[in-house]
Design a protein around this motif. Structure first.
Motif, PDB file in Angstrom:
ATOM      1  N   ARG A   1      32.958   4.211  38.879  1.00  0.00           N
ATOM      2  CA  ARG A   1      34.341   4.357  38.379  1.00  0.00           C
ATOM      3  C   ARG A   1      35.016   2.998  38.254  1.00  0.00           C
ATOM      4  O   ARG A   1      35.672   2.710  37.257  1.00  0.00           O
ATOM      5  N   LYS A   2      34.837   2.147  39.261  1.00  0.00           N
ATOM      6  CA  LYS A   2      35.460   0.826  39.255  1.00  0.00           C
ATOM      7  C   LYS A   2      34.962   0.001  38.067  1.00  0.00           C
ATOM      8  O   LYS A   2      35.749  -0.622  37.360  1.00  0.00           O
ATOM      9  N   LYS A   3      33.675   0.010  37.838  1.00  0.00           N
ATOM     10  CA  LYS A   3      33.105  -0.747  36.723  1.00  0.00           C
ATOM     11  C   LYS A   3      33.556  -0.192  35.371  1.00  0.00           C
ATOM     12  O   LYS A   3      33.846  -0.934  34.444  1.00  0.00           O
ATOM     13  N   SER A   4      33.616   1.128  35.261  1.00  0.00           N
ATOM     14  CA  SER A   4      33.962   1.729  33.972  1.00  0.00           C
ATOM     15  C   SER A   4      35.424   1.513  33.608  1.00  0.00           C
ATOM     16  O   SER A   4      35.767   1.452  32.434  1.00  0.00           O
ATOM     17  N   ILE A   5      36.297   1.355  34.594  1.00  0.00           N
ATOM     18  CA  ILE A   5      37.705   1.086  34.303  1.00  0.00           C
ATOM     19  C   ILE A   5      37.840  -0.233  33.556  1.00  0.00           C
ATOM     20  O   ILE A   5      38.578  -0.335  32.573  1.00  0.00           O
ATOM     21  N   GLY A   6      37.120  -1.245  33.993  1.00  0.00           N
ATOM     22  CA  GLY A   6      37.160  -2.530  33.302  1.00  0.00           C
ATOM     23  C   GLY A   6      36.586  -2.462  31.902  1.00  0.00           C
ATOM     24  O   GLY A   6      37.078  -3.115  30.975  1.00  0.00           O
ATOM     25  N   VAL A   7      35.561  -1.658  31.717  1.00  0.00           N
ATOM     26  CA  VAL A   7      34.928  -1.548  30.404  1.00  0.00           C
ATOM     27  C   VAL A   7      35.832  -0.802  29.421  1.00  0.00           C
ATOM     28  O   VAL A   7      35.826  -1.086  28.224  1.00  0.00           O
ATOM     29  N   VAL A   8      36.644   0.114  29.917  1.00  0.00           N
ATOM     30  CA  VAL A   8      37.560   0.840  29.038  1.00  0.00           C
ATOM     31  C   VAL A   8      38.471  -0.137  28.299  1.00  0.00           C
ATOM     32  O   VAL A   8      38.733   0.023  27.107  1.00  0.00           O
ATOM     33  N   LEU A   9      38.920  -1.188  28.984  1.00  0.00           N
ATOM     34  CA  LEU A   9      39.765  -2.190  28.329  1.00  0.00           C
ATOM     35  C   LEU A   9      39.036  -2.860  27.169  1.00  0.00           C
ATOM     36  O   LEU A   9      39.602  -3.078  26.101  1.00  0.00           O
ATOM     37  N   ARG A  10      37.771  -3.193  27.380  1.00  0.00           N
ATOM     38  CA  ARG A  10      36.983  -3.814  26.307  1.00  0.00           C
ATOM     39  C   ARG A  10      36.735  -2.841  25.156  1.00  0.00           C
ATOM     40  O   ARG A  10      36.757  -3.225  24.000  1.00  0.00           O
ATOM     41  N   VAL A  11      36.482  -1.582  25.497  1.00  0.00           N
ATOM     42  CA  VAL A  11      36.255  -0.577  24.459  1.00  0.00           C
ATOM     43  C   VAL A  11      37.516  -0.425  23.609  1.00  0.00           C
ATOM     44  O   VAL A  11      37.456  -0.381  22.383  1.00  0.00           O
ATOM     45  N   PHE A  12      38.681  -0.371  24.258  1.00  0.00           N
ATOM     46  CA  PHE A  12      39.934  -0.273  23.510  1.00  0.00           C
ATOM     47  C   PHE A  12      40.142  -1.495  22.629  1.00  0.00           C
ATOM     48  O   PHE A  12      40.662  -1.392  21.529  1.00  0.00           O
ATOM     49  N   ASP A  13      39.740  -2.668  23.126  1.00  0.00           N
ATOM     50  CA  ASP A  13      39.894  -3.895  22.361  1.00  0.00           C
ATOM     51  C   ASP A  13      38.989  -3.902  21.131  1.00  0.00           C
ATOM     52  O   ASP A  13      39.415  -4.267  20.034  1.00  0.00           O
ATOM     53  N   LYS A  14      37.745  -3.488  21.307  1.00  0.00           N
ATOM     54  CA  LYS A  14      36.777  -3.494  20.201  1.00  0.00           C
ATOM     55  C   LYS A  14      36.943  -2.307  19.257  1.00  0.00           C
ATOM     56  O   LYS A  14      36.661  -2.403  18.077  1.00  0.00           O
ATOM     57  N   TYR A  15      37.363  -1.177  19.790  1.00  0.00           N
ATOM     58  CA  TYR A  15      37.433   0.064  19.015  1.00  0.00           C
ATOM     59  C   TYR A  15      38.752   0.771  19.330  1.00  0.00           C
ATOM     60  O   TYR A  15      38.789   1.690  20.144  1.00  0.00           O
TER      61      TYR A  15
ATOM     62  N   GLN B   1      48.799  -8.288  35.165  1.00  0.00           N
ATOM     63  CA  GLN B   1      49.111  -6.963  35.676  1.00  0.00           C
ATOM     64  C   GLN B   1      48.625  -5.945  34.669  1.00  0.00           C
ATOM     65  O   GLN B   1      48.896  -6.068  33.472  1.00  0.00           O
ATOM     66  N   ILE B   2      47.916  -4.959  35.134  1.00  0.00           N
ATOM     67  CA  ILE B   2      47.451  -3.879  34.270  1.00  0.00           C
ATOM     68  C   ILE B   2      48.055  -2.593  34.794  1.00  0.00           C
ATOM     69  O   ILE B   2      47.887  -2.242  35.957  1.00  0.00           O
ATOM     70  N   SER B   3      48.784  -1.908  33.921  1.00  0.00           N
ATOM     71  CA  SER B   3      49.360  -0.631  34.348  1.00  0.00           C
ATOM     72  C   SER B   3      48.807   0.468  33.452  1.00  0.00           C
ATOM     73  O   SER B   3      48.643   0.286  32.250  1.00  0.00           O
ATOM     74  N   PHE B   4      48.519   1.597  34.067  1.00  0.00           N
ATOM     75  CA  PHE B   4      47.948   2.734  33.374  1.00  0.00           C
ATOM     76  C   PHE B   4      48.868   3.929  33.545  1.00  0.00           C
ATOM     77  O   PHE B   4      49.782   3.914  34.353  1.00  0.00           O
ATOM     78  N   GLY B   5      48.558   4.985  32.847  1.00  0.00           N
ATOM     79  CA  GLY B   5      49.285   6.231  33.010  1.00  0.00           C
ATOM     80  C   GLY B   5      48.931   6.886  34.327  1.00  0.00           C
ATOM     81  O   GLY B   5      48.141   6.373  35.110  1.00  0.00           O
ATOM     82  N   ASP B   6      49.503   8.040  34.584  1.00  0.00           N
ATOM     83  CA  ASP B   6      49.342   8.719  35.859  1.00  0.00           C
ATOM     84  C   ASP B   6      47.884   9.019  36.198  1.00  0.00           C
ATOM     85  O   ASP B   6      47.429   8.769  37.296  1.00  0.00           O
ATOM     86  N   ARG B   7      47.142   9.556  35.251  1.00  0.00           N
ATOM     87  CA  ARG B   7      45.785   9.995  35.559  1.00  0.00           C
ATOM     88  C   ARG B   7      44.880   8.825  35.900  1.00  0.00           C
ATOM     89  O   ARG B   7      44.171   8.843  36.896  1.00  0.00           O
ATOM     90  N   LEU B   8      44.901   7.782  35.081  1.00  0.00           N
ATOM     91  CA  LEU B   8      44.030   6.652  35.340  1.00  0.00           C
ATOM     92  C   LEU B   8      44.509   5.874  36.563  1.00  0.00           C
ATOM     93  O   LEU B   8      43.715   5.370  37.341  1.00  0.00           O
ATOM     94  N   GLY B   9      45.836   5.811  36.765  1.00  0.00           N
ATOM     95  CA  GLY B   9      46.375   5.159  37.956  1.00  0.00           C
ATOM     96  C   GLY B   9      45.909   5.861  39.216  1.00  0.00           C
ATOM     97  O   GLY B   9      45.556   5.227  40.209  1.00  0.00           O
ATOM     98  N   ALA B  10      45.905   7.180  39.186  1.00  0.00           N
ATOM     99  CA  ALA B  10      45.423   7.944  40.337  1.00  0.00           C
ATOM    100  C   ALA B  10      43.940   7.699  40.555  1.00  0.00           C
ATOM    101  O   ALA B  10      43.472   7.642  41.689  1.00  0.00           O
ATOM    102  N   LEU B  11      43.192   7.526  39.461  1.00  0.00           N
ATOM    103  CA  LEU B  11      41.769   7.248  39.574  1.00  0.00           C
ATOM    104  C   LEU B  11      41.533   5.885  40.210  1.00  0.00           C
ATOM    105  O   LEU B  11      40.673   5.725  41.064  1.00  0.00           O
ATOM    106  N   ILE B  12      42.340   4.905  39.840  1.00  0.00           N
ATOM    107  CA  ILE B  12      42.209   3.571  40.414  1.00  0.00           C
ATOM    108  C   ILE B  12      42.495   3.606  41.907  1.00  0.00           C
ATOM    109  O   ILE B  12      41.859   2.917  42.695  1.00  0.00           O
TER     110      ILE B  12
END
Length: 146
Positions: free
Chosen positions: A82-96, A130-141
């Motif tokens: 989960r920790k690793k995939s959170i960082g990759v989500v940022l790159r995925v959003f950037d590329k796609y 600072q990286i802020s997410f919505g409720d669901r992803l924040g709870a996951l972090i």
């Protein structure tokens, strides 16, 4: 599959453009398939390596093809993944960027767009991110221990 990779490398080293094009296509397809296989592995270290690779060299096409797999990994039972995939989500959003729309289509798997704030004025010797997410992803972090 190892024998195919060797032959693809031989074809890529050819002096003929048509051969090179076919070789690079085979390598790209094999790479994408192997990355997807490792992302779906039960071994968390293989998944971590595949995520790191996707974050570093992921192209627009790879981000598009593997978006759903990365979103699935956000709900992994393993905190390390989960920790690793959170960082990759940022790159995925950037590329796609359309990944945001893709994630919003499925209400159960909705992942909000992260907000990134960069402060270079507060401390002259550091950059504060600072990286802020919505409720669901924040709870996951919050479930991830560093």
């Amino acid at each position: 599959m190892a024998w195919a990779a060797f032959h693809a490398v031989e074809v890529v080293s050819s002096s003929r453009f048509a051969h090179k094009r076919i070789g690079y296509h085979v390598i790209a397809q094999s790479f994408s398939d192997q990355l997807r296989k490792d992302l779906n592995s039960s071994n968390e270290y293989e998944v971590s390596l595949a995520l790191k690779c996707l974050a570093r060299i992921g192209t627009d096409d790879l981000a598009r093809d593997l978006t759903s797999v990365v979103f699935t990994l956000l709900g992994s039972s393993k905190a390390f993944v989960r920790k690793k995939s959170i960082g990759v989500v940022l790159r995925v959003f950037d590329k796609y960027p359309d990944a945001v729309k893709k994630s919003q289509d499925d209400d159960d798997d909705f992942v909000p767009m992260p907000m990134v704030l960069i402060d270079q004025d507060a401390d002259p010797e550091a950059t504060i991110v600072q990286i802020s997410f919505g409720d669901r992803l924040g709870a996951l972090i919050d479930t991830v221990t560093l």
